[in-house]
Design an enzyme around this catalytic site. Structure first.
Site, short mmCIF file in Angstrom:
data_model
loop_
_atom_site.label_atom_id
_atom_site.label_comp_id
_atom_site.label_asym_id
_atom_site.label_seq_id
_atom_site.Cartn_x
_atom_site.Cartn_y
_atom_site.Cartn_z
CG PHE A 12 -1.63 1.19 1.59
CD1 PHE A 12 -2.26 1.98 0.63
CD2 PHE A 12 -1.68 1.59 2.92
CE1 PHE A 12 -2.93 3.15 0.99
CE2 PHE A 12 -2.35 2.75 3.29
CZ PHE A 12 -2.96 3.54 2.32
CE LYS A 35 8.01 -14.65 1.44
NZ LYS A 35 7.86 -15.01 2.85
CB THR A 131 3.77 1.71 13.18
OG1 THR A 131 2.47 1.95 13.72
CG2 THR A 131 4.44 0.65 14.05
CG ASP A 132 0.66 5.67 15.39
OD1 ASP A 132 0.54 4.48 15.05
OD2 ASP A 132 -0.28 6.49 15.33
CD GLU A 133 -0.66 -0.28 15.46
OE1 GLU A 133 -0.50 -1.37 16.02
OE2 GLU A 133 -1.50 -0.08 14.57
CE1 TYR A 180 3.04 -3.74 11.75
CE2 TYR A 180 1.76 -2.32 13.21
CZ TYR A 180 2.56 -2.49 12.09
OH TYR A 180 2.88 -1.39 11.31
CE LYS A 184 7.16 -1.35 11.27
NZ LYS A 184 7.69 -1.48 9.88
CG ASN A 209 -4.37 4.10 11.89
OD1 ASN A 209 -3.77 4.30 12.94
ND2 ASN A 209 -5.09 3.02 11.68
CG ASP A 310 -12.36 -4.55 21.50
OD1 ASP A 310 -12.01 -4.23 20.35
OD2 ASP A 310 -12.27 -3.79 22.49
NE ARG A 311 -7.05 -5.21 15.78
CZ ARG A 311 -6.69 -4.25 14.93
NH1 ARG A 311 -6.09 -3.16 15.37
NH2 ARG A 311 -6.94 -4.35 13.63
N GLY A 313 -6.35 -7.02 23.17
CA GLY A 313 -5.35 -5.99 23.48
C GLY A 313 -5.52 -4.72 22.67
CE1 TYR A 371 -12.74 -9.24 10.88
CE2 TYR A 371 -12.05 -10.12 8.77
CZ TYR A 371 -11.90 -9.21 9.78
OH TYR A 371 -10.89 -8.27 9.72
P1 NAD Z 1 1.35 -3.64 3.26
O1 NAD Z 1 1.03 -4.85 4.06
O2 NAD Z 1 0.33 -3.04 2.37
O3 NAD Z 1 2.64 -3.90 2.36
C1 NAD Z 1 3.76 -4.60 2.83
C2 NAD Z 1 4.60 -5.01 1.63
O4 NAD Z 1 5.76 -5.71 2.13
C3 NAD Z 1 3.88 -5.98 0.67
O5 NAD Z 1 4.06 -5.57 -0.65
C4 NAD Z 1 4.56 -7.32 0.94
O6 NAD Z 1 4.58 -8.17 -0.20
C5 NAD Z 1 5.96 -6.86 1.34
N1 NAD Z 1 6.65 -7.88 2.16
C6 NAD Z 1 6.15 -8.51 3.26
N2 NAD Z 1 7.06 -9.40 3.73
C7 NAD Z 1 8.14 -9.29 2.92
C8 NAD Z 1 9.41 -9.93 2.90
N3 NAD Z 1 9.73 -10.89 3.80
N4 NAD Z 1 10.30 -9.59 1.96
C9 NAD Z 1 9.99 -8.63 1.03
N5 NAD Z 1 8.80 -8.02 0.98
C10 NAD Z 1 7.88 -8.34 1.92
O7 NAD Z 1 1.87 -2.57 4.32
P2 NAD Z 1 1.70 -0.98 4.37
O8 NAD Z 1 0.45 -0.65 5.06
O9 NAD Z 1 1.98 -0.43 3.03
O10 NAD Z 1 2.91 -0.62 5.36
C11 NAD Z 1 4.22 -0.41 4.86
C12 NAD Z 1 5.15 -0.09 6.01
O11 NAD Z 1 4.69 1.08 6.69
C13 NAD Z 1 5.22 -1.18 7.08
O12 NAD Z 1 6.54 -1.27 7.53
C14 NAD Z 1 4.30 -0.69 8.18
O13 NAD Z 1 4.70 -1.19 9.43
C15 NAD Z 1 4.50 0.81 8.07
N6 NAD Z 1 3.36 1.64 8.51
C16 NAD Z 1 2.10 1.42 8.00
C17 NAD Z 1 1.06 2.27 8.38
C18 NAD Z 1 -0.34 2.10 7.82
O14 NAD Z 1 -1.26 2.79 8.26
N7 NAD Z 1 -0.57 1.22 6.86
C19 NAD Z 1 1.30 3.31 9.27
C20 NAD Z 1 2.60 3.49 9.79
C21 NAD Z 1 3.62 2.65 9.38
O1 DAU Z 2 -1.21 3.38 13.54
C1 DAU Z 2 -0.48 2.88 12.45
C2 DAU Z 2 -0.97 1.49 12.11
O2 DAU Z 2 -2.26 1.63 11.54
C3 DAU Z 2 -0.03 0.73 11.17
O3 DAU Z 2 1.20 0.55 11.80
C4 DAU Z 2 -0.64 -0.62 10.79
O4 DAU Z 2 0.19 -1.26 9.84
C5 DAU Z 2 -2.00 -0.37 10.18
O5 DAU Z 2 -2.62 -1.60 9.86
C6 DAU Z 2 -2.89 0.43 11.14
O6 DAU Z 2 -3.23 -0.35 12.31
P1 DAU Z 2 -4.71 -0.38 12.92
O7 DAU Z 2 -4.86 -1.63 13.67
O8 DAU Z 2 -5.02 0.90 13.62
O9 DAU Z 2 -5.58 -0.40 11.55
P2 DAU Z 2 -6.87 -1.22 11.13
O10 DAU Z 2 -7.32 -0.67 9.82
O11 DAU Z 2 -6.68 -2.70 11.24
O12 DAU Z 2 -7.94 -0.80 12.25
C7 DAU Z 2 -8.30 0.55 12.46
C8 DAU Z 2 -9.25 0.60 13.65
O13 DAU Z 2 -10.50 -0.03 13.27
C9 DAU Z 2 -8.77 -0.19 14.87
O14 DAU Z 2 -9.18 0.48 16.04
C10 DAU Z 2 -9.48 -1.53 14.76
C11 DAU Z 2 -10.79 -1.16 14.09
N1 DAU Z 2 -11.38 -2.21 13.21
C12 DAU Z 2 -10.59 -2.73 12.24
C13 DAU Z 2 -11.08 -3.67 11.36
C14 DAU Z 2 -10.22 -4.28 10.28
C15 DAU Z 2 -12.71 -2.57 13.34
O15 DAU Z 2 -13.43 -2.07 14.22
N2 DAU Z 2 -13.19 -3.52 12.47
C16 DAU Z 2 -12.44 -4.09 11.49
O16 DAU Z 2 -12.97 -4.96 10.75
#
Ligand code: NAD
Ligand code: DAU
Length: 375
Positions: A12, A35, A131-133, A180, A184, A209, A310-311, A313, A371
């Site tokens: 993404f 990958k 990530t902020d997590e 997760y 990180k 996020n 709930d998820r 944790g 789910y």
């Molecule tokens: P994503 O899951 O959409 O993409 C991850 C990519 O990494 C995929 O293309 C996958 O094929 C590749 N990958 C996974 N394992 C691999 C491996 N062993 N070798 C090579 N490639 C591999 O993730 P995203 O949401 O785009 O997040 C990207 C980065 O940003 C991550 O490090 C995540 O922790 C960080 N991040 C994401 C968010 C968010 O909101 N999505 C926020 C803050 C930080």
């Molecule tokens: O804060 C940054 C992080 O944001 C990144 O590091 C992660 O890679 C990214 O996946 C994201 O984590 P979250 O767990 O916050 O994102 P998610 O979209 O999974 O969930 C957002 C919120 O919505 C969270 O409070 C859980 C809730 N949720 C999520 C899903 C998938 C629901 O209530 N229902 C759902 O089906």
């Protein structure tokens, strides 16, 4: 000529970063290493795949031998490392894969970079996208009896709405809760260790996020847009009271560009939108927007909301203070949330084929498995 290795570029955020760098820097050679796990999708990069300054390499960051060969083959100067397992729910089911990819994979890249650069750090950079997590969770506090969200003022002087008095700063202590975020946090520590021990020029950013086009539909926003389109249940975890801080993905990519080029070595920057939303309120905005764009009457899909277990944790609130980045490097989000969410919903509705290619087959089975107990 700079040779930049971007890992996870088929995912993404990575696909937005690759696109930005390929288009903006024709003088760079961008090597996208991915990958192609379930989350990696080369369809995300169709528009730039034939550009002369772009190369795709399918490889696993955990394969150390392969990483050392690739650093040599492409004479890599800079790394922007995004490859990771990124979904919290999956990490709860399968923590080993998260430790392997996020911790060992990052270590394997660091070591390959160190071997190739061999102490000559001039013009080199290893940038880890985190990530902020890692900071844990904040409370929903209620200063002076004001019901959140209330207006607060960041140290930049900017006013914004918040659900609590505390924020994550670059100085906030790490306190990860999910497998997760633990993975990180661990990878962040390894990156810092390579600077402190060997002198490698590293940078880390911790972002909130992201939302926008090309996000895998296991994440809240694309999942819910797609489910509304198909009139499927919308599984809201717990009471929907958790708060997240949302940033449009292209604004994150712009921040990465600015920090990769101008960020201070060994430093950390928080990236966020000052844009907090309680899940249930965000979900109502998504429902309203999708219904409007599909021509449904207002409120049509509200009945799809389904409160589920709930998820485990589940972190209550994330809220990033990105003042340092704004002050030191002049970055700020370019899109207002209303505009960003409208663009995002439109994109998913206009690109149903992209979505349907993902949600058919294996992912469909995974989703039902994931789910079926909860809904
Ligand atoms: P994503 O899951 O959409 O993409 C991850 C990519 O990494 C995929 O293309 C996958 O094929 C590749 N990958 C996974 N394992 C691999 C491996 N062993 N070798 C090579 N490639 C591999 O993730 P995203 O949401 O785009 O997040 C990207 C980065 O940003 C991550 O490090 C995540 O922790 C960080 N991040 C994401 C968010 C968010 O909101 N999505 C926020 C803050 C930080
Ligand atoms: O804060 C940054 C992080 O944001 C990144 O590091 C992660 O890679 C990214 O996946 C994201 O984590 P979250 O767990 O916050 O994102 P998610 O979209 O999974 O969930 C957002 C919120 O919505 C969270 O409070 C859980 C809730 N949720 C999520 C899903 C998938 C629901 O209530 N229902 C759902 O089906």
């Amino acid at each position: 000529m700079k040779n930049i290795l971007i890992t996870g570029g088929a995912g993404f955020i990575g696909s937005h970063v690759v696109r930005l760098f390929v288009k903006k820097y024709p003088e760079y050679h961008i090597i996208n290493l991915d990958k192609l796990t379930y989350a990696g999708n080369l369809a995300n990069l169709k528009d730039i795949e034939n550009e002369p300054n772009y190369t795709f390499v399918k490889a696993d960051i955990c394969d150390y031998e392969r990483m050392t060969e690739l650093f040599q083959q492409y004479d890599i100067d800079g790394v922007i490392h995004l490859a990771a397992e990124s979904h919290v729910d999956r990490s709860i089911k399968d923590p080993f894969t998260f430790a392997r990819t996020n911790v060992m994979g990052t270590l394997s890249l660091l070591q390959a970079a160190k071997l190739h650069w061999n102490g000559d750090w001039n013009g080199k950079r290893f940038y880890h996208i985190s990530t902020d997590e890692v900071y844990g969770a904040l409370e929903l506090t209620n200063p002076e009896g004001i019901e959140p969200p209330f207006t607060t003022t960041a140290s930049s002087g900017e006013h914004h709405l918040a659900y609590g008095a505390d924020f994550f700063y670059e100085t906030t202590k790490y306190d990860p809760h999910s497998p997760y975020s633990a993975s990180k946090a661990s990878s962040d520590h390894f990156v810092r260790a390579y600077h402190d021990t060997y002198g490698m020029p590293t940078i880390i950013t911790n972002c909130s996020n992201n939302y926008g086009p090309y996000q895998f539909p296991e994440k809240l926003i694309p999942l819910f847009i797609n489910n509304i389109r198909q009139q499927k249940p919308l599984p809201v975890y717990g009471k929907g009271e958790n708060v997240r801080d949302w940033l449009y993905v292209e604004d994150h990519a712009r921040a990465i560009d600015v920090i990769f080029h101008n960020g201070k070595v060994a430093d950390t920057y928080n990236i966020g939108g000052f844009n907090e939303w309680k899940n249930i309120d965000l979900i109502k905005v998504i429902i309203k927007t999708v219904d409007r764009l599909l021509g449904n009457p207002e409120g049509h899909s509200l009945g799809l909301i389904t409160y589920v277990t709930d998820r485990a944790g589940h972190d209550l609130r994330y809220a990033i203070d990105s003042t340092k980045l704004q002050r030191e490097l002049g970055w700020e989000p370019s899109l207002q949330f209303e505009e960003g969410i409208e663009k995002t919903v439109r994109w998913y509705l206009d690109n149903q084929e992209w979505m349907d290619n993902i949600t058919s087959g294996e992912y469909e089975k995974y989703y039902e498995e994931m789910y079926k107990v909860q809904i």
